[in-house]
Design a protein around this motif. Structure first.
Motif, PDB file in Angstrom:
ATOM      1  N   GLN A 269       0.859  -1.186   0.000  1.00 18.96           N
ATOM      2  CA  GLN A 269       0.000   0.000   0.000  1.00 18.96           C
ATOM      3  C   GLN A 269       0.896   1.236   0.000  1.00 18.96           C
ATOM      4  O   GLN A 269       1.634   1.481   0.947  1.00 18.96           O
ATOM      5  N   VAL A 270       0.820   2.047  -1.069  1.00 19.16           N
ATOM      6  CA  VAL A 270       1.732   3.199  -1.169  1.00 19.16           C
ATOM      7  C   VAL A 270       1.081   4.504  -0.724  1.00 19.16           C
ATOM      8  O   VAL A 270       1.748   5.518  -0.587  1.00 19.16           O
ATOM      9  N   ALA A 271      -0.255   4.498  -0.537  1.00 20.26           N
ATOM     10  CA  ALA A 271      -0.958   5.716  -0.102  1.00 20.26           C
ATOM     11  C   ALA A 271      -2.230   5.292   0.625  1.00 20.26           C
ATOM     12  O   ALA A 271      -2.490   4.104   0.791  1.00 20.26           O
ATOM     13  N   GLY A 272      -3.015   6.287   1.029  1.00 22.68           N
ATOM     14  CA  GLY A 272      -4.321   5.990   1.617  1.00 22.68           C
ATOM     15  C   GLY A 272      -4.302   5.778   3.118  1.00 22.68           C
ATOM     16  O   GLY A 272      -3.255   5.850   3.760  1.00 22.68           O
ATOM     17  N   HIS A 273      -5.495   5.516   3.671  1.00 23.04           N
ATOM     18  CA  HIS A 273      -5.654   5.356   5.121  1.00 23.04           C
ATOM     19  C   HIS A 273      -4.860   4.161   5.636  1.00 23.04           C
ATOM     20  O   HIS A 273      -4.842   3.114   5.008  1.00 23.04           O
ATOM     21  N   ARG A 274      -4.241   4.359   6.761  1.00 25.51           N
ATOM     22  CA  ARG A 274      -3.443   3.278   7.356  1.00 25.51           C
ATOM     23  C   ARG A 274      -3.875   2.977   8.774  1.00 25.51           C
ATOM     24  O   ARG A 274      -4.781   3.620   9.298  1.00 25.51           O
TER      25      ARG A 274
ATOM     26  N   LEU B 273      -8.132  -6.533   0.636  1.00 23.73           N
ATOM     27  CA  LEU B 273      -9.336  -6.257   1.409  1.00 23.73           C
ATOM     28  C   LEU B 273      -9.237  -4.835   1.930  1.00 23.73           C
ATOM     29  O   LEU B 273      -8.289  -4.505   2.650  1.00 23.73           O
ATOM     30  N   LYS B 274     -10.219  -3.999   1.522  1.00 25.59           N
ATOM     31  CA  LYS B 274     -10.180  -2.599   1.938  1.00 25.59           C
ATOM     32  C   LYS B 274     -11.230  -2.380   3.022  1.00 25.59           C
ATOM     33  O   LYS B 274     -12.419  -2.605   2.798  1.00 25.59           O
ATOM     34  N   PRO B 275     -10.803  -1.947   4.230  1.00 23.53           N
ATOM     35  CA  PRO B 275     -11.759  -1.794   5.326  1.00 23.53           C
ATOM     36  C   PRO B 275     -12.769  -0.685   5.061  1.00 23.53           C
ATOM     37  O   PRO B 275     -12.416   0.350   4.498  1.00 23.53           O
TER      38      PRO B 275
ATOM     39  N   LEU C 134     -11.193  -6.790  -3.494  1.00 20.94           N
ATOM     40  CA  LEU C 134     -10.810  -6.381  -4.847  1.00 20.94           C
ATOM     41  C   LEU C 134      -9.637  -7.216  -5.360  1.00 20.94           C
ATOM     42  O   LEU C 134      -8.813  -7.690  -4.554  1.00 20.94           O
ATOM     43  N   GLU C 135      -9.557  -7.333  -6.659  1.00 20.73           N
ATOM     44  CA  GLU C 135      -8.394  -7.956  -7.292  1.00 20.73           C
ATOM     45  C   GLU C 135      -7.130  -7.195  -6.866  1.00 20.73           C
ATOM     46  O   GLU C 135      -7.125  -5.961  -6.894  1.00 20.73           O
ATOM     47  N   ASP C 136      -6.108  -7.942  -6.480  1.00 16.42           N
ATOM     48  CA  ASP C 136      -4.813  -7.315  -6.169  1.00 16.42           C
ATOM     49  C   ASP C 136      -4.085  -7.060  -7.490  1.00 16.42           C
ATOM     50  O   ASP C 136      -3.684  -7.993  -8.184  1.00 16.42           O
TER      51      ASP C 136
ATOM     52  N   MET D 194       2.569   3.188  -8.227  1.00 15.46           N
ATOM     53  CA  MET D 194       2.412   4.632  -8.035  1.00 15.46           C
ATOM     54  C   MET D 194       0.937   4.989  -7.945  1.00 15.46           C
ATOM     55  O   MET D 194       0.132   4.535  -8.753  1.00 15.46           O
ATOM     56  N   ASP D 195       0.591   5.800  -6.939  1.00 24.56           N
ATOM     57  CA  ASP D 195      -0.783   6.265  -6.756  1.00 24.56           C
ATOM     58  C   ASP D 195      -0.836   7.721  -7.209  1.00 24.56           C
ATOM     59  O   ASP D 195      -0.090   8.563  -6.702  1.00 24.56           O
ATOM     60  N   VAL D 196      -1.679   8.017  -8.187  1.00 24.13           N
ATOM     61  CA  VAL D 196      -1.796   9.379  -8.723  1.00 24.13           C
ATOM     62  C   VAL D 196      -3.232   9.845  -8.530  1.00 24.13           C
ATOM     63  O   VAL D 196      -4.160   9.318  -9.169  1.00 24.13           O
TER      64      VAL D 196
END
Ligand SMILES: Nc1ncnc2c1ncn2[C@@H]1O[C@H](COP(=O)(O)OP(=O)(O)OP(=O)(O)O)[C@@H](O)[C@H]1O
Ligand SMILES: O=P(O)(O)O[C@@H]1[C@H](O)[C@H](O)[C@@H](OP(=O)(O)O)[C@H](OP(=O)(O)O)[C@H]1O
Length: 435
Positions: free
Chosen positions: A52-57, A75-77, A129-131, A142-144
């Protein structure tokens, strides 16, 4: 017709792929939206998703875990109200009949539904979701985040203020920002990670340089094959964004992923000499040319030329019919066909240096060959691309249900246009690789 009683046919047994053998992953399905797994991850251990390179942790009270992984899925909480909107988004996308939304399905990860899981003693709902990084050995991600505006129409004053102040310069200048990325450097094999604190400082020419660094193009030429794999996907998304009026996408991201192992194989350095980048495959591997692969949006039919109006594709002309006699008289053997098979054989014929750490090298070479053979024997036309772009994070997606009021999502479109322009600039830089 034979009278012999027909023998019961034996089912053809397919060899398990390297990915199935080494990573116990399921076979790839060609469907854009997968049917929900009946018991996703049943009996399999969940673990934190390390890519995971960005987002809620993870938060202090450990209630929010960040993304988890299991059996080729992430799996995204779902904790916040806005994340429930993401479930609605995927659910609606799955059953839609709107042509723009049907097309959008192919630009997002496969959705396997939503389910409760218990992790570290906390039970909560997760989107499955599909990894997008599955099957990759050295995952470059990269997350843009797309859009000058990253808050939705329901945002509070406070939220508008905080979103407007973040990545402000980058969003103003480019219509997107980069909350995080990671890259395995080709020369050293070292993993470099760049988080949101770094992303928030990016503006001006630094933005282009960050993307170049992600593409392993700092201190070495950019790899045309890699740029083309990304562009062939980005152009499709761009074309869709320029037309679609069905949905507004605030604060979504493009997730770019590629495998540095495959980049090294294609454009990397060997111990002895720098492999000429002109040898690089300039288009994604396509085993069979189906009617779909002839479609002008496929990366394979890109002519290499860019016009101010976008990519120029090769014209498809019909083959003139020659009388058989003339054809036979003027027959000369065709030039050797450059196919994925001949390329695989070329590779098998290459001499490798057996100095230094050769066991490790041999096992990597073996893995690459197995992966290549896998790719060649798969049923789908481009089964195992080593670079991909998808749109993710739909917590702020809003469907436009009022047809009369429907306009293009300029905020999303402009961000995509600007990102594509950077990649088109990179493609021009690699023109000499095919000169
Ligand atoms: N399908 C996927 N496959 C692989 N990695 C993924 C996938 N979805 C998300 N990720 C990883 O998780 C990160 C965060 O994802 P996402 O943006 O969906 O989470 P978020 O917590 O909603 O983010 P934000 O805080 O920006 O709202 C991405 O940057 C990426 O590294
Ligand atoms: O890049 P940063 O600094 O981490 O900023 C976060 C980012 O903008 C997220 O998209 C957002 O979550 P949402 O998309 O769910 O709004 C989050 O809001 P939050 O702090 O309200 O969770 C921000 O803090």
């Amino acid at each position: 017709m034979s009278n012999e009683p027909s023998k019961p046919r034996r089912a053809v047994r397919r060899q398990r792929s390297i990915y199935q053998v080494h990573y116990a992953l399921p076979r790839r399905s060609t469907e854009d939206m997968a049917t929900p797994l009946l018991t996703p991850c049943a009996g399999l251990a969940l673990s934190a998703f390390g890519l995971q390179v960005a987002g809620h942790r993870k938060t202090e009270d450990t209630k929010f875990t960040g993304l988890l992984q299991c059996n080729g899925t992430v799996l995204k909480p779902i904790l916040k109200e806005s994340q429930k909107r993401e479930v609605d988004f995927y659910t609606r996308l799955k059953s839609t009949t709107n042509p723009d939304l049907i097309e959008l399905r192919s630009y997002v990860p496969k959705y396997y539904g939503c389910r409760k899981f218990t992790y570290k003693g906390f039970e909560q709902d997760y989107i499955i979701l599909e990894d997008l990084t599955q099957r990759m050995l050295e995952q470059c991600v990269m997350d843009v985040k797309i859009g000058k505006r990253t808050y939705d129409p329901l945002a509070t004053e406070e939220k508008i203020k905080s979103e407007t102040s973040k990545y402000a310069l980058c969003k103003q200048q480019y219509g997107f920002c980069i909350p995080g990325y990671q890259v395995y450097k080709l020369a050293t094999g070292k993993l470099l990670k760049f988080g949101k604190d770094y992303g928030k400082k990016l503006h001006g020419h630094m933005v282009r340089e960050a993307i170049r660094n992600y593409l392993n193009g700092v201190g070495a030429p950019l790899c045309r094959a890699l740029i083309l794999q990304f562009l062939s996907e980005l152009w499709k998304i761009q074309k869709w964004a320029r037309r679609q009026t069905a949905v507004r996408l605030y604060s979504t991201s493009l997730l770019l992923v590629y495998d540095a192992t495959r980049l090294r194989d294609c454009c990397g350095e060997t111990d002895d000499a720098l492999v000429s980048r002109s040898k690089c495959r300039t288009a994604p591997v396509t085993r069979r040319r189906s009617i779909h692969s002839l479609h002008p949006l496929g990366g394979g039919s890109f002519s290499g030329q860019l016009s101010p109006r976008g990519p120029v594709y090769k014209k498809l002309t019909s083959v003139p019919i020659t009388p058989l006699k003339t054809a036979r008289d003027s027959f000369t053997p065709p030039p050797a066909i450059k196919s994925p098979w001949s390329e695989a054989l070329d590779k098998l014929n290459t001499n490798h240096s057996f100095e230094h750490n050769y066991e490790d090298k041999l096992s990597k070479i073996k893995m690459n060959y197995r992966a290549l053979l896998d790719e060649l024997s798969s049923d789908t036309p481009n089964p195992n691309p080593w670079a991909a772009v998808k749109i993710i994070d739909f917590a702020h997606a809003f469907f436009n249900d009022d047809d009369d009021d429907a306009t293009v999502d300029e905020n999303f479109k402009q961000g995509i246009d600007s990102f594509v322009e950077i990649f088109e600039g990179f493609l021009k830089e690699t023109d000499s690789q095919v000169a």
